[in-house]
Write an enzyme that holds these catalytic residues in place. Structure first.
Site, PDB file in Angstrom:
ATOM      1  N   HIS A   1      -1.418   2.252   6.881  1.00  0.00           N
ATOM      2  CA  HIS A   1      -0.629   1.222   6.088  1.00  0.00           C
ATOM      3  C   HIS A   1      -0.011   0.200   7.161  1.00  0.00           C
ATOM      4  O   HIS A   1       0.468   0.514   8.129  1.00  0.00           O
ATOM      5  CB  HIS A   1       0.228   1.802   5.230  1.00  0.00           C
ATOM      6  CG  HIS A   1      -0.245   2.913   4.116  1.00  0.00           C
ATOM      7  ND1 HIS A   1      -0.950   2.125   3.146  1.00  0.00           N
ATOM      8  CD2 HIS A   1       0.035   3.828   3.886  1.00  0.00           C
ATOM      9  CE1 HIS A   1      -1.142   3.238   2.383  1.00  0.00           C
ATOM     10  NE2 HIS A   1      -0.603   4.169   2.932  1.00  0.00           N
TER      11      HIS A   1
ATOM     12  N   ASN B   1     -11.544   6.021  -2.021  1.00  0.00           N
ATOM     13  CA  ASN B   1     -10.446   4.934  -2.557  1.00  0.00           C
ATOM     14  C   ASN B   1     -10.213   3.613  -2.085  1.00  0.00           C
ATOM     15  O   ASN B   1      -9.287   3.254  -1.457  1.00  0.00           O
ATOM     16  CB  ASN B   1      -8.954   5.752  -2.434  1.00  0.00           C
ATOM     17  CG  ASN B   1      -9.072   7.057  -2.981  1.00  0.00           C
ATOM     18  OD1 ASN B   1      -9.203   7.818  -2.148  1.00  0.00           O
ATOM     19  ND2 ASN B   1      -9.053   7.177  -4.222  1.00  0.00           N
TER      20      ASN B   1
ATOM     21  N   ASP C   1      -6.230  13.313   7.586  1.00  0.00           N
ATOM     22  CA  ASP C   1      -5.620  12.827   6.474  1.00  0.00           C
ATOM     23  C   ASP C   1      -5.426  11.381   6.831  1.00  0.00           C
ATOM     24  O   ASP C   1      -4.168  10.829   6.441  1.00  0.00           O
ATOM     25  CB  ASP C   1      -4.760  13.485   5.897  1.00  0.00           C
ATOM     26  CG  ASP C   1      -4.316  13.083   4.396  1.00  0.00           C
ATOM     27  OD1 ASP C   1      -5.289  12.231   3.657  1.00  0.00           O
ATOM     28  OD2 ASP C   1      -3.191  13.055   3.846  1.00  0.00           O
TER      29      ASP C   1
ATOM     30  N   HIS D   1      -8.905   8.238   5.110  1.00  0.00           N
ATOM     31  CA  HIS D   1      -8.816   7.273   3.865  1.00  0.00           C
ATOM     32  C   HIS D   1      -9.572   5.867   4.768  1.00  0.00           C
ATOM     33  O   HIS D   1      -8.969   5.133   5.400  1.00  0.00           O
ATOM     34  CB  HIS D   1      -7.395   6.786   3.932  1.00  0.00           C
ATOM     35  CG  HIS D   1      -6.659   8.167   3.233  1.00  0.00           C
ATOM     36  ND1 HIS D   1      -6.261   8.039   1.750  1.00  0.00           N
ATOM     37  CD2 HIS D   1      -6.508   9.189   3.759  1.00  0.00           C
ATOM     38  CE1 HIS D   1      -5.656   9.258   1.554  1.00  0.00           C
ATOM     39  NE2 HIS D   1      -5.584  10.070   2.705  1.00  0.00           N
TER      40      HIS D   1
ATOM     41  N   ASN E   1       2.140  12.764   1.360  1.00  0.00           N
ATOM     42  CA  ASN E   1       1.719  13.569  -0.004  1.00  0.00           C
ATOM     43  C   ASN E   1       0.385  14.403   0.360  1.00  0.00           C
ATOM     44  O   ASN E   1      -0.433  13.938   0.660  1.00  0.00           O
ATOM     45  CB  ASN E   1       1.699  12.644  -1.242  1.00  0.00           C
ATOM     46  CG  ASN E   1       1.880  13.458  -2.525  1.00  0.00           C
ATOM     47  OD1 ASN E   1       1.949  14.784  -2.528  1.00  0.00           O
ATOM     48  ND2 ASN E   1       1.420  12.784  -3.398  1.00  0.00           N
TER      49      ASN E   1
END
Lengths: 433, 305
Positions: free
Chosen positions: A320, A95, A316, A63, A289
């Site tokens: 955060h 994203n 993955d 990400h 998730n």
């Protein structure tokens, strides 16, 4: 720059050097010599007990938070984290803010990689803003360098959009990367639905939500492939399932592969290390998730890796900041970091794969899916290498984290296996001892 | 002594803990029936009642328990407070603790919120309800009230009827009653019963009349409309017709039955008014016992320090 790797066991399936302990001498980014007891002068020497060397590791699900979410991770900290994890190439999710849906946004990421050690292979959005409605210009984005198409954190829900994406991508050999989740069944869900979620009063996300999407998506794939208009794409896979987590998914994808459907899949490394029972601690760093499943699912995932159903292992990596994670469990964001722990998380929990097979899942496996050549350990080749110790034990602490965000489920664990150095794009990086 | 510094849930309590709380609560109940209801046990102990979710009776009950024990109390509730300004739970609680507070009684909408807090702060924590997880003092006062009526609960048949899925009272009651050896049947529409709940060793029924015939105690739960983010059943009318309990149903049984409800009652939904106010009902005894049980919990936790 001249780099010497001293006495490392070469791990490269299919190579005549596989399993041999050799010195490797790299000059100006190319492998100049491979031999025993090389007598060369080098600017940098990598030397310690029990080293191995393989093609540079490839993580196909990261990400990226840059542009737009740099307070979670920027391209520099992402690159540093990748290097620390022994990873020389990554594929990023779209994203970001703005979404990766234009030529410029693809090139922004690619260009950063070109000037640094870690190569970035951007995946572009399938639909604008990843909203699942209107298509991006996929041919144009592919021309600009997007290696795959995905709405990333937003699994495609609409069957018609999904179908047309496959049809459209097939014409130019593109690939759809999608995490299977029927979101109507996971609304407000926080974790795997099971006895643990019942005991801790947390809304569950049933395995069914993944299984029925895998089933549906395979049906749609079969429909596309059986069309008289369909030409076999120049790659093995047209549909790639990301982060599968259930025993049933593994079984269905395995059967689809046997039928010859152009499908592939990956699993996230953390999914192999935890079950839902770990959530009794309410630790928001265990909130991911797909959620951590039952032991039987974890066992099936390892089995799927061993029998070849699962092609790749990904991190993955989803950074955060503390404000999104040091919260009540149901208010915390989904996702954990993983670039730095990709290999150790696999190696520490592995009981079934050979060292060679682990390396396959983080080198040739993901590259084959995306149509990228795997670097060869041969004289004259560009040096794209990861040097690692397969059995070094070390403690993973919050302080040792290189990523800008610290949301790892592994903090406090003792790992076996560690990246020692990486070489790619004429650049070199080595861990401090 | 209790085996724990916090009361986060019933799941972590031992049977000895429960027995000790019951015994202590009985002593406090006796105190509450004296002309002077106040004891000096928690003098100089400061307790903050921190409620991030609406509550009337639980907060009043805790506050009264604290005052009867001579503790100093402060109240914090989410409406009009810093929570709306985006302050985190940890910051809010640390700010309260900075004012030298010894214990926190917290209600919060997130399951595990008090567990999260217990990892970051030193004060004793009493969980006054965390989302759809646990409501330990409710289960303790329910057990206390059942024991007043039935004595030892071992082998007794207890039905918990209503919205099990969204109920923290149900889960805490299951843990508490099983530790005391009672048999449990859960009853309600399938969509309001967690799929995996039978793994805990409870029975499940969807027939209220049959369940009432079986049980010694019917603990009827509130339909948690505020906690249902999606549709679980067609209408309150249909719910009350097929899962509601009326006085007539209770009178038709050929035995005595104890009717309980943690409140607040949706009259005409899960219970008709004549059932709630009938001689079967011990709903107001539950409220009275709540103060004594909470006094016992606070007293025993304070004794840990």
């Amino acid at each position: 720059m001249k780099i010497l790797i001293r006495s490392a066991k070469i791990v490269q399936k299919g190579s005549s050097l596989n399993g041999l302990i050799r010195d490797i001498f790299i000059e100006n980014g190319k492998i100049a010599e491979i031999g025993e007891n090389l007598m060369v002068e080098a600017d940098e020497v990598v030397e310690e007990e029990g080293l191995s060397v393989s093609a540079g590791w490839f993580d196909m699900r990261v990400h990226a938070k840059d542009p737009g979410l740099e307070y979670k991770e920027d391209l520099y900290s992402m690159e540093s984290a990748a290097k620390a994890g022994g990873i020389t190439e990554i594929a990023t999710l779209p994203n970001t803010k703005p979404t990766v849906q234009t030529r410029e946004s693809v090139q922004y990421l690619k260009n950063f990689g070109k000037n640094n050690l870690v190569a970035i292979h951007p995946m572009a959005a399938v639909t604008l803003k990843c909203e699942g409605k209107d298509f991006t210009e996929m041919i144009d984005l592919n021309q600009a360098g997007a290696v795959a198409f995905t709405d990333g954190e937003h699994p495609l829900q609409n069957a018609d959009i999904f179908l047309k994406t496959l049809q459209y991508l097939a014409q130019f050999g593109g690939i759809l990367v999608n995490r299977p989740e029927e979101e109507n069944l996971t609304h407000f869900g926080q974790m795997h639905e099971g006895i643990t979620s019942t005991l801790i009063g947390m809304k569950g996300m049933p395995k069914m939500a993944e299984d029925m999407m895998v089933m549906r998506d395979l049906k749609l794939l079969q429909y596309v492939v059986s069309s008289p208009l369909f030409k076999m794409p120049n790659r093995k896979s047209l549909l790639h399932f990301s982060c599968i987590s259930t025993a049933e998914s593994v079984e269905m994808i395995g059967q689809a592969k046997e039928m010859g459907l152009p499908v592939s899949c990956d699993v996230a490394a953390h999914q192999l290390a935890f079950t839902d029972e770990n959530l009794f601690s309410f630790d928001p760093n265990l909130k991911v998730n797909p959620p951590f499943r039952a032991q039987e699912d974890v066992d099936a995932l390892w089995e799927g890796l061993a029998n070849g159903t699962i092609d790749a292992i990904v991190s993955d990596h989803n950074p955060h900041e503390e404000e999104s994670k040091k919260l009540e469990f149901d208010m915390a964001e989904f996702g954990v970091i993983g670039l730095e722990t990709l290999f150790p998380a696999i190696a520490t929990n592995n009981e079934i794969l050979s060292a060679e097979e682990i390396i396959e899942k983080i080198t040739t496996g993901p590259r084959r899916i995306l149509g990228i050549a795997n670097p060869k350990i041969e004289i004259g080749q560009n040096a794209n290498l990861t040097v690692f110790s397969a059995d070094k034990t070390w403690n993973y602490t919050e302080k040792s984290i290189v990523s800008k965000s610290k949301n790892s489920p592994f903090i406090g664990q003792t790992f076996t296996g560690k990246a020692v150095a990486v070489i790619n794009n004429g650049k070199f990086w080595k861990t401090e001892k | 002594m209790l085996s724990t510094r916090h009361l986060l849930g019933i799941k972590d309590l031992t049977l000895e803990d429960i027995e000790l709380i019951m015994k202590t609560a009985q002593e406090f109940k006796d105190v509450l029936n004296r002309p002077i209801k106040k004891v000096p046990s928690l003098r100089d102990v400061t307790i903050a009642n921190v409620f991030f979710e609406n509550s009337t009776r639980t907060r009043l009950s805790f506050e009264l328990a604290e005052k009867r024990l001579s503790a100093d109390t402060i109240n914090f509730s989410a409406s009009g407070s810093s929570v709306k300004k985006g302050e985190t739970l940890l910051d809010t609680v640390n700010n309260i603790l900075a004012m030298k507070v010894d214990m926190i009684v917290m209600r919060h909408a997130s399951p595990g919120a008090p567990h999260f807090l217990s990892k970051h702060i030193k004060a004793n924590i009493v969980n006054a309800g965390d989302g759809t997880h646990e409501h330990p003092t409710q289960a303790l006062l329910d057990s206390f009230s059942m024991r007043e009526k039935l004595g030892d609960l071992a082998g007794k048949k207890i039905a918990i009827i209503g919205d099990i899925l969204h109920s923290r009272v149900a889960l805490s009651n299951i843990f508490a009653l099983q530790k005391q050896g009672a048999e449990i049947t859960l009853c309600g529409p399938t969509t309001l019963i967690p799929r995996h709940i039978t793994e805990l060793g409870v029975k499940v029924s969807h027939n209220v009349k049959e369940t009432l015939k079986w049980c010694d105690v019917a603990n009827v739960l509130r339909i948690q409309l505020e906690r249902q983010q999606i549709k679980y059943f067609p209408s309150l009318r249909e719910y009350s017709l097929y899962f509601g309990i009326s006085k007539q149903m209770l009178d038709e049984l050929d035995k005595e039955i104890v009717l309980m409800h943690p409140g607040p009652i949706n009259r005409g939904v899960e219970l008709t008014s004549d059932a709630a106010d009938s001689h079967h009902s011990i709903i107001l005894d539950q409220v009275e016992n709540g103060v004594a049980v909470r006094m016992a919990v606070l007293y025993l936790l304070a004794a840990q320090n």
